[in-house]
Design a protein around this motif. Structure first.
Motif, PDB file in Angstrom:
ATOM      1  N   TYR A 170       0.905  -1.036  -0.736  1.00 39.56           N
ATOM      2  CA  TYR A 170       0.287  -0.039   0.061  1.00 39.56           C
ATOM      3  C   TYR A 170       1.203   1.152   0.296  1.00 39.56           C
ATOM      4  CZ  TYR A 170      -3.544   3.680   1.445  1.00 39.56           C
ATOM      5  OH  TYR A 170      -3.888   4.658   1.688  1.00 39.56           O
ATOM      6  N   VAL A 171       2.164   0.996   0.546  1.00 40.67           N
ATOM      7  CA  VAL A 171       2.869   2.183   1.126  1.00 40.67           C
ATOM      8  C   VAL A 171       3.623   2.359  -0.626  1.00 40.67           C
ATOM      9  CG1 VAL A 171       5.219   3.427   2.337  1.00 40.67           C
ATOM     10  CG2 VAL A 171       3.126   2.447   3.452  1.00 40.67           C
ATOM     11  N   ARG A 173       2.422   1.678  -3.472  1.00 36.34           N
ATOM     12  CA  ARG A 173       1.598   2.778  -4.082  1.00 36.34           C
ATOM     13  C   ARG A 173       1.473   4.203  -3.900  1.00 36.34           C
ATOM     14  NH1 ARG A 173      -4.813   0.842  -4.757  1.00 36.34           N
ATOM     15  NH2 ARG A 173      -3.818   2.841  -3.078  1.00 36.34           N
ATOM     16  N   GLU A 174       1.108   4.136  -2.642  1.00 39.25           N
ATOM     17  CA  GLU A 174       0.688   5.639  -2.618  1.00 39.25           C
ATOM     18  C   GLU A 174       1.943   6.428  -2.876  1.00 39.25           C
ATOM     19  OE1 GLU A 174      -2.303   6.870  -1.635  1.00 39.25           O
ATOM     20  OE2 GLU A 174      -2.727   5.075  -2.476  1.00 39.25           O
ATOM     21  N   ARG A 177       2.008   6.958  -6.542  1.00 36.18           N
ATOM     22  CA  ARG A 177       0.925   8.282  -6.836  1.00 36.18           C
ATOM     23  C   ARG A 177       1.091   9.707  -6.223  1.00 36.18           C
ATOM     24  NH1 ARG A 177      -4.911   5.843  -5.704  1.00 36.18           N
ATOM     25  NH2 ARG A 177      -5.132   4.418  -7.134  1.00 36.18           N
ATOM     26  N   TYR A 178       1.863   9.779  -5.240  1.00 37.57           N
ATOM     27  CA  TYR A 178       2.003  11.210  -4.871  1.00 37.57           C
ATOM     28  C   TYR A 178       3.132  11.368  -5.841  1.00 37.57           C
ATOM     29  CZ  TYR A 178       4.728  14.251  -1.902  1.00 37.57           C
ATOM     30  OH  TYR A 178       5.287  15.274  -1.767  1.00 37.57           O
TER      31      TYR A 178
END
Ligand code: ADP
Length: 589
Positions: A170-171, A173-174, A177-178
């Motif tokens: 999750y981290v 991927r985030e 995105r960021y």
């Protein structure tokens, strides 16, 4: 184009970040290996040989990563290099634990490893997924090898790993995105800035074009008014026409300001370097302003410090422009008293071959309130709106002066007290001309109106190349009045055709013309002369505000120039000086 560059730059910045993180990670892993090695020293000696063999593999991998990152190909594929390193460490860690019969440490290490990788390396979801997959398989193999079953993994160990590995995905991927979002925002900002710059350039180009379009008919108005003033008129007609001329001159001054300012904005205003005499430059400027001062009953005075050598190299035209502005303001804002110009040396005399001159323009006028003394150097700023109404002006003069002074390597400032007066001081840095070099150096400049010239040359055949009908009439008329015979052509090509048939004593050449401009035409004429011999004098007619025109005229082989609107005195003086054989208006060898 800009977008492509931006993307490339962002990708490069991201790559640099990745490389820095991988290098930092290599050190962390090295420290971890040392710590574990210290722990392993307490283990059964029988395990140490295979354990140290695994350490050797790890160290070799680290060395491999460092070496790979030195290579351009390795740097380009830094994610692959980091991924290979991470997988090798998963496998060696598990192998080491399995040799030591330890199935509890690897899950802990992998929980830490996957979180560290997700937060530290900007490599996104896919590599993270690969590491998580390998780590899961490694733990399964390790448990099976040590315990002969997967049962010990069930319960908390499995739950911890699922939570930690899932969180790491999750981290990763985030973060990805960021980063993409940031890249998009930066790209948009960049594009917006480029659009704003383009708009500003378009505005400046529009201003410059407009000024040119306005200036051409204005030249006609000014010139024709002058011509008419020279005919027989009654008192009333003369008075009205004088007013037309004054108004036209004032309008022309405003247009010149706007043109200069649009060039300042577009970054197109430049200074040119040529030898000049400082005392002449100041003296001529003051002479030109004397009438205005005299009309208001104001004293004008000037002095130049003896420590300043007379021969300098710099942009005399721009210096004169700044000085005219400041002295003009001094006269405008002073109702009684004086305006005095004082030039001092601002650097020590022993310095290199440059000379820093400080010029102060002091008046006894209305002064400027302390609060606005900084602002008046900004465009369109005036100390007091009500003042501007009674004194007139665009508020551009000081903004242009400031930029010109900065281009000449100096500064400008003001000291002023309301009701007492103002003192504007600016500095310019010029090169010093070797002693005695000034005299023979040609300064291709417009002659001063004040120069008394006896034009005894008459009956010359003059070719006038000019596309504007009003200017054609004006120049032809001015020539005829001196007994010369003008022949008018429309452009450079026609000029060359006319010159080929010979019989001309002089050429008046407009610089901007359709088909073939004045520069190109003169260049071709000079080329032709190189074969046939001879040198036909060519006087350029240029719009005064075109900076760098003087150099371009020289380079094209012209001998002198008169600014537009063509002033009769300028024209007659240029012709007389050119034909009297004085070489001052010829190009220096
Ligand atoms: P303009 O004179 O066309 O208004 P400038 O940029 O030359 O534009 O000057 C800006 C303002 O600075 C003027 O409107 C005036 O208020 C102030 N100023 C400039 N020179 C002087 C001076 N010598 N004495 C008093 N005020 C001045």
């Amino acid at each position: 184009m800009a977008a492509l560059d931006t993307n490339r730059e962002l990708a490069a910045a991201e790559q640099d970040l990745l490389l820095a993180r991988i290098r930092g990670g290599v050190w962390l892993v090295l420290i971890a290996i040392a710590v574990f090695a210290a722990g392993e020293a307490t283990l059964n000696r029988g395990y140490l040989l295979p354990l140290y063999a695994l350490k050797a593999v790890e160290l070799a991998t680290l060395a491999g990563i460092v070496l790979a990152l030195r290579h351009p190909a390795g740097r380009r594929n830094a994610v692959a290099v980091a991924l290979t390193g991470a997988i090798v460490f998963c496998l060696t860690t598990v192998a080491g634990a399995t040799v030591a019969g330890d199935a509890s440490t690897p899950p802990l290490i992998f929980v830490v490893l996957t979180m560290a990788l997700a937060t530290l390396l900007p490599w996104g979801l896919v590599p993270q997924l690969a590491v998580v997959g390998v780590a899961t398989l490694a733990v399964v193999w390790n448990t099976q090898a040590v315990h002969g079953s997967l049962r010990p993994l069930l319960g908390y160990p499995a739950a911890t790993m699922v939570v930690a590995f899932g969180a790491s995905l999750y981290v990763a991927r985030e973060f990805q995105r960021y980063r993409e979002e940031r890249a998009r925002v930066e790209l948009e900002l960049r594009l917006a800035r480029a659009a704003a710059e383009a708009a500003s350039r378009a505005k400046s180009a529009f201003l410059a074009n407009m000024s040119h379009e306005i200036r051409t008919p204005m030249n006609g108005i000014v010139g024709m008014t002058r011509l008419t003033l020279d005919t027989e008129l009654d008192g009333e007609q003369r008075e009205y026409l004088e007013m037309v001329r004054t108004s036209a001159d004032a309008l022309l001054a405003v247009i010149n300001d706007i043109l200069d300012f649009s060039k300042v904005e577009a970054g197109k205003l430049d200074v040119v370097e040529a030898p000049f005499a400082l005392r002449d430059c100041i003296g001529d400027t003051m002479k030109a302003l004397a009438v205005r001062a005299h009309e208001k009953g104001i004293e004008l005075g000037w002095s130049v410090d003896e420590a300043i050598p007379d021969g300098l190299v710099g942009d005399a035209g721009r210096l004169r422009q700044v000085l005219t502005n400041l002295v003009g303001n001094g006269i405008k804002f002073t109702s009684r008293g004086e305006v005095v110009v004082e030039a001092r040396r601002a650097d020590s005399e022993s310095g290199d071959d440059t000379v820093e001159v400080a010029i102060t323009v002091r008046d006894t006028g209305i002064g400027i309130a302390p609060g606005v003394q900084e602002q008046i150097f900004e465009a369109f700023e005036q100390a007091d709106a009500s003042v501007s109404r009674s004194f007139g002006g665009t508020g551009l003069g000081l903004a242009i002066s400031k930029r010109l002074v900065e281009l000449m390597g100096g500064r400008i400032g003001v000291a002023s007290a309301p009701g007492v007066g103002s003192a504007f001081t600016f500095t310019v840095r010029c090169r010093r001309l070797p002693a005695g070099a000034l005299a023979p150096v040609a300064e291709l400049a417009a002659p001063q109106t004040t120069a008394a010239v006896d034009d005894d040359a008459c009956g010359l055949r003059v070719l006038v190349a000019e596309d504007n009908v009003v200017n054609q009439r004006l120049v032809a008329r001015l020539l005829e009045r001196r007994g010369h015979a003008p022949v008018v052509v429309e452009n450079g090509r026609e000029a060359l055709a006319a010159l080929a048939s010979g019989g001309f004593d002089l050429v008046l050449m407009d610089v901007q013309m359709p088909v073939l401009d004045g520069f190109a035409a003169t260049r071709l004429l000079r080329e032709r002369e190189r074969g046939s011999g001879g040198h036909l004098p060519v006087i350029a007619m240029t719009a005064h505000a075109m900076s760098g025109d003087r150099e371009r005229c020289l380079a094209a082989g012209m001998d002198a120039y008169v600014p537009k609107p063509v002033d009769p005195e300028h024209l007659y003086a240029a012709i007389a000086e050119l034909l009297s054989g004085w070489s001052g208006y010829r190009a220096a060898p």
